[in-house]
Write an enzyme that holds these catalytic residues in place. Structure first.
Site, PDB file in Angstrom:
ATOM      1  N   GLY A  12      16.663  15.887  69.690  1.00 33.45           N
ATOM      2  CA  GLY A  12      17.824  17.238  69.779  1.00 33.45           C
ATOM      3  C   GLY A  12      17.450  17.884  71.081  1.00 33.45           C
ATOM      4  O   GLY A  12      17.777  18.906  70.907  1.00 33.45           O
ATOM      5  N   ALA A  13      17.276  16.749  71.673  1.00 28.67           N
ATOM      6  CA  ALA A  13      17.003  17.321  73.760  1.00 28.67           C
ATOM      7  C   ALA A  13      18.747  18.166  74.100  1.00 28.67           C
ATOM      8  O   ALA A  13      18.295  18.631  75.240  1.00 28.67           O
ATOM      9  CB  ALA A  13      16.252  17.083  73.902  1.00 28.67           C
ATOM     10  N   ASP A  59      20.872   7.005  67.331  1.00 26.99           N
ATOM     11  CA  ASP A  59      21.186   8.656  65.603  1.00 26.99           C
ATOM     12  C   ASP A  59      19.790   8.692  65.397  1.00 26.99           C
ATOM     13  O   ASP A  59      19.527   7.060  64.672  1.00 26.99           O
ATOM     14  CB  ASP A  59      22.303   7.710  65.413  1.00 26.99           C
ATOM     15  CG  ASP A  59      22.861   8.482  64.142  1.00 26.99           C
ATOM     16  OD1 ASP A  59      21.790   9.178  63.186  1.00 26.99           O
ATOM     17  OD2 ASP A  59      24.181   8.817  62.988  1.00 26.99           O
ATOM     18  N   SER A 138      11.845  26.530  60.210  1.00 24.94           N
ATOM     19  CA  SER A 138      12.694  28.076  60.383  1.00 24.94           C
ATOM     20  C   SER A 138      12.161  29.006  59.719  1.00 24.94           C
ATOM     21  O   SER A 138      11.782  28.409  58.614  1.00 24.94           O
ATOM     22  CB  SER A 138      14.003  27.424  59.587  1.00 24.94           C
ATOM     23  OG  SER A 138      15.299  29.252  59.274  1.00 24.94           O
ATOM     24  N   TYR A 151      19.708  23.867  53.205  1.00 25.70           N
ATOM     25  CA  TYR A 151      19.210  23.488  54.630  1.00 25.70           C
ATOM     26  C   TYR A 151      17.676  23.899  54.985  1.00 25.70           C
ATOM     27  O   TYR A 151      16.886  23.797  54.778  1.00 25.70           O
ATOM     28  CB  TYR A 151      20.912  24.203  55.296  1.00 25.70           C
ATOM     29  CG  TYR A 151      19.179  24.773  56.718  1.00 25.70           C
ATOM     30  CD1 TYR A 151      19.578  23.567  58.422  1.00 25.70           C
ATOM     31  CD2 TYR A 151      18.533  26.063  57.026  1.00 25.70           C
ATOM     32  CE1 TYR A 151      19.104  24.119  59.034  1.00 25.70           C
ATOM     33  CE2 TYR A 151      18.673  26.141  58.641  1.00 25.70           C
ATOM     34  CZ  TYR A 151      18.217  24.958  59.267  1.00 25.70           C
ATOM     35  OH  TYR A 151      17.732  25.659  61.032  1.00 25.70           O
ATOM     36  N   LYS A 155      13.538  23.031  55.674  1.00 21.54           N
ATOM     37  CA  LYS A 155      13.035  23.727  56.208  1.00 21.54           C
ATOM     38  C   LYS A 155      11.963  23.646  55.409  1.00 21.54           C
ATOM     39  O   LYS A 155      10.895  23.353  56.246  1.00 21.54           O
ATOM     40  CB  LYS A 155      13.148  24.658  56.375  1.00 21.54           C
ATOM     41  CG  LYS A 155      14.583  24.418  58.465  1.00 21.54           C
ATOM     42  CD  LYS A 155      14.556  23.331  59.495  1.00 21.54           C
ATOM     43  CE  LYS A 155      15.879  22.543  60.007  1.00 21.54           C
ATOM     44  NZ  LYS A 155      14.806  22.296  61.086  1.00 21.54           N
TER      45      LYS A 155
HETATM   46  P1  NAP Z   1      21.927  22.523  68.072  1.00 18.34           P
HETATM   47  O1  NAP Z   1      22.498  23.504  68.793  1.00 18.34           O
HETATM   48  O2  NAP Z   1      23.123  22.268  66.582  1.00 18.34           O
HETATM   49  O3  NAP Z   1      21.140  21.592  68.213  1.00 18.34           O
HETATM   50  C1  NAP Z   1      20.480  20.149  67.132  1.00 18.34           C
HETATM   51  C2  NAP Z   1      20.482  18.525  68.143  1.00 18.34           C
HETATM   52  O4  NAP Z   1      20.290  18.068  67.064  1.00 18.34           O
HETATM   53  C3  NAP Z   1      21.450  18.447  68.956  1.00 18.34           C
HETATM   54  O5  NAP Z   1      20.593  18.085  70.193  1.00 18.34           O
HETATM   55  C4  NAP Z   1      22.123  16.780  68.354  1.00 18.34           C
HETATM   56  O6  NAP Z   1      22.364  15.951  69.172  1.00 18.34           O
HETATM   57  C5  NAP Z   1      20.708  16.808  67.512  1.00 18.34           C
HETATM   58  N1  NAP Z   1      20.683  15.943  66.393  1.00 18.34           N
HETATM   59  C6  NAP Z   1      21.258  16.683  65.130  1.00 18.34           C
HETATM   60  N2  NAP Z   1      21.611  14.908  64.086  1.00 18.34           N
HETATM   61  C7  NAP Z   1      20.710  14.377  65.101  1.00 18.34           C
HETATM   62  C8  NAP Z   1      20.685  12.355  64.591  1.00 18.34           C
HETATM   63  N3  NAP Z   1      21.157  12.358  63.164  1.00 18.34           N
HETATM   64  N4  NAP Z   1      20.149  11.792  65.882  1.00 18.34           N
HETATM   65  C9  NAP Z   1      19.948  12.529  66.522  1.00 18.34           C
HETATM   66  N5  NAP Z   1      19.854  13.933  67.412  1.00 18.34           N
HETATM   67  C10 NAP Z   1      20.703  14.553  66.254  1.00 18.34           C
HETATM   68  O7  NAP Z   1      20.687  23.347  66.730  1.00 18.34           O
HETATM   69  P2  NAP Z   1      19.778  24.142  67.533  1.00 18.34           P
HETATM   70  O8  NAP Z   1      19.974  25.828  67.656  1.00 18.34           O
HETATM   71  O9  NAP Z   1      19.591  24.065  68.407  1.00 18.34           O
HETATM   72  O10 NAP Z   1      18.366  24.137  66.799  1.00 18.34           O
HETATM   73  C11 NAP Z   1      17.661  23.436  66.838  1.00 18.34           C
HETATM   74  C12 NAP Z   1      16.251  23.031  66.066  1.00 18.34           C
HETATM   75  O11 NAP Z   1      16.280  24.517  65.160  1.00 18.34           O
HETATM   76  C13 NAP Z   1      16.841  22.529  64.389  1.00 18.34           C
HETATM   77  O12 NAP Z   1      15.474  21.890  63.900  1.00 18.34           O
HETATM   78  C14 NAP Z   1      17.445  23.942  63.510  1.00 18.34           C
HETATM   79  O13 NAP Z   1      17.550  23.482  62.287  1.00 18.34           O
HETATM   80  C15 NAP Z   1      16.146  24.892  64.107  1.00 18.34           C
HETATM   81  N6  NAP Z   1      16.114  26.449  63.902  1.00 18.34           N
HETATM   82  C16 NAP Z   1      17.618  27.338  64.495  1.00 18.34           C
HETATM   83  C17 NAP Z   1      17.948  27.983  64.328  1.00 18.34           C
HETATM   84  C18 NAP Z   1      18.758  28.821  64.955  1.00 18.34           C
HETATM   85  O14 NAP Z   1      19.092  29.930  65.012  1.00 18.34           O
HETATM   86  N7  NAP Z   1      19.853  28.110  66.396  1.00 18.34           N
HETATM   87  C19 NAP Z   1      17.213  29.342  63.889  1.00 18.34           C
HETATM   88  C20 NAP Z   1      15.916  28.392  62.717  1.00 18.34           C
HETATM   89  C21 NAP Z   1      15.970  26.924  63.075  1.00 18.34           C
HETATM   90  P3  NAP Z   1      23.429  16.079  69.733  1.00 18.34           P
HETATM   91  O15 NAP Z   1      24.498  16.740  69.849  1.00 18.34           O
HETATM   92  O16 NAP Z   1      23.523  14.971  71.021  1.00 18.34           O
HETATM   93  O17 NAP Z   1      24.011  14.767  68.240  1.00 18.34           O
END
Ligand code: NAP
Length: 250
Positions: A12-13, A59, A138, A151, A155
């Site tokens: 997810g980078a 994926d 999370s 969700y 987590k």
């Molecule tokens: P984001 O911007 O939506 O990014 C999610 C990433 O996961 C994207 O790079 C996406 O890749 C990748 N991904 C999702 N499904 C995939 C799959 N099937 N195969 C390969 N890649 C996949 O999310 P974020 O906010 O940065 O969150 C990152 C982490 O932090 C997650 O674990 C989330 O639950 C956790 N988190 C976030 C928050 C928040 O407030 N943002 C809070 C607590 C925890 P593509 O876009 O290339 O598909």
């Protein structure tokens, strides 16, 4: 002989927190395998990093996905020392009416794919001197919020996995920890906020609810990951670092 840079896979980078973790670990001197589905964003990040970076478009829910990612890392950089299990999808919905396919898709991405990525990376680590695995969970693994049951269940599962995996993999010198962010300013957060009719008011309430008075930036989360991946964390395993401005301290 100069030591080879460590090799980190960051899933997810291609977005948000994962992209910032990739930047931070790269600045720390690690070789980075950028994993995501978007070739456009993945190649752009690799171009930004310049050297010591490889994009693997995959994926994670595909049957061969995790094994192929680990194999590409070994082929290109020789090994895997660090795995950051960061990829996940969000899910909101009234618990009593969430359809089974949505439950399955969320579990498949956030739990099944993450466990399979852990297996693939740890198999490589056991052939060397060990490694570090960091699961991004999370604050919702501990705090309940209406509408986020599915969700938060994923987590919580990853926090439980972190503890058991740490014990099982300790004899192989593989440390397993979690980083549990609070609300963080990423596309996942801004897309969700865009669905709210009163987003500005909600944003103010969110900040007021956090002792440090603001939501997290991706760099806040990346700093904790950097520490857990570093030799400074050599005696830390099986735990979770909250990065949520004191939200759960209340
Ligand atoms: P984001 O911007 O939506 O990014 C999610 C990433 O996961 C994207 O790079 C996406 O890749 C990748 N991904 C999702 N499904 C995939 C799959 N099937 N195969 C390969 N890649 C996949 O999310 P974020 O906010 O940065 O969150 C990152 C982490 O932090 C997650 O674990 C989330 O639950 C956790 N988190 C976030 C928050 C928040 O407030 N943002 C809070 C607590 C925890 P593509 O876009 O290339 O598909």
């Amino acid at each position: 002989m100069t030591a080879q840079p460590l090799v980190a896979i960051v899933t997810g980078a291609t977005s948000g927190i994962g992209a910032e973790i990739a930047r931070r670990l790269h600045a720390d001197g690690l070789n980075i395998v950028v994993v995501g589905r978007s070739a456009e964003r993945g190649t752009a990040l690799v171009a930004e990093l310049g050297t010591r970076a490889l994009f693997v478009g995959a994926d994670l829910t595909e049957p061969e996905g995790p094994e192929q990612i680990a194999a590409r890392a070994v082929e290109h950089f020789g090994t895997v020392d660090v795995l950051v299990n960061n990829a996940a999808i969000d899910h909101t919905g009234d618990l009593l009416s969430v359809p089974a396919d949505e439950i399955r898709t969320t579990l498949e991405t956030n739990v099944v794919a993450a466990i399979r990525m852990l297996q693939a990376a740890a198999r490589v680590m056991t052939t060397g001197t060990g490694g570090a695995i960091i699961n991004i969970t999370s604050r919702l693994a501990r705090a309940g919020v209406a509408g986020l049951g599915v969700y938060s269940a994923t987590k919580g599962a990853m926090e439980a996995l972190t503890r058991s995996a740490a014990i099982e993999l300790a004899p192989s010198n593989i440390r397993v920890n979690a980083v549990a962010p609070g609300l963080t300013r990423t596309p996942l957060y801004t897309d969700w906020m865009a669905t709210l009719p009163n987003a500005e008011q909600v944003a103010q309430e969110q900040a007021a609810n956090i002792p440090l008075g603001r939501i997290a930036e991706p760099a806040d989360v990346a700093a904790a990951v950097s520490f857990l991946a570093s030799p400074g964390a050599a005696y830390i395993t099986g735990t979770s670092i909250p990065v949520e401005g004191g939200f759960l301290a209340k």
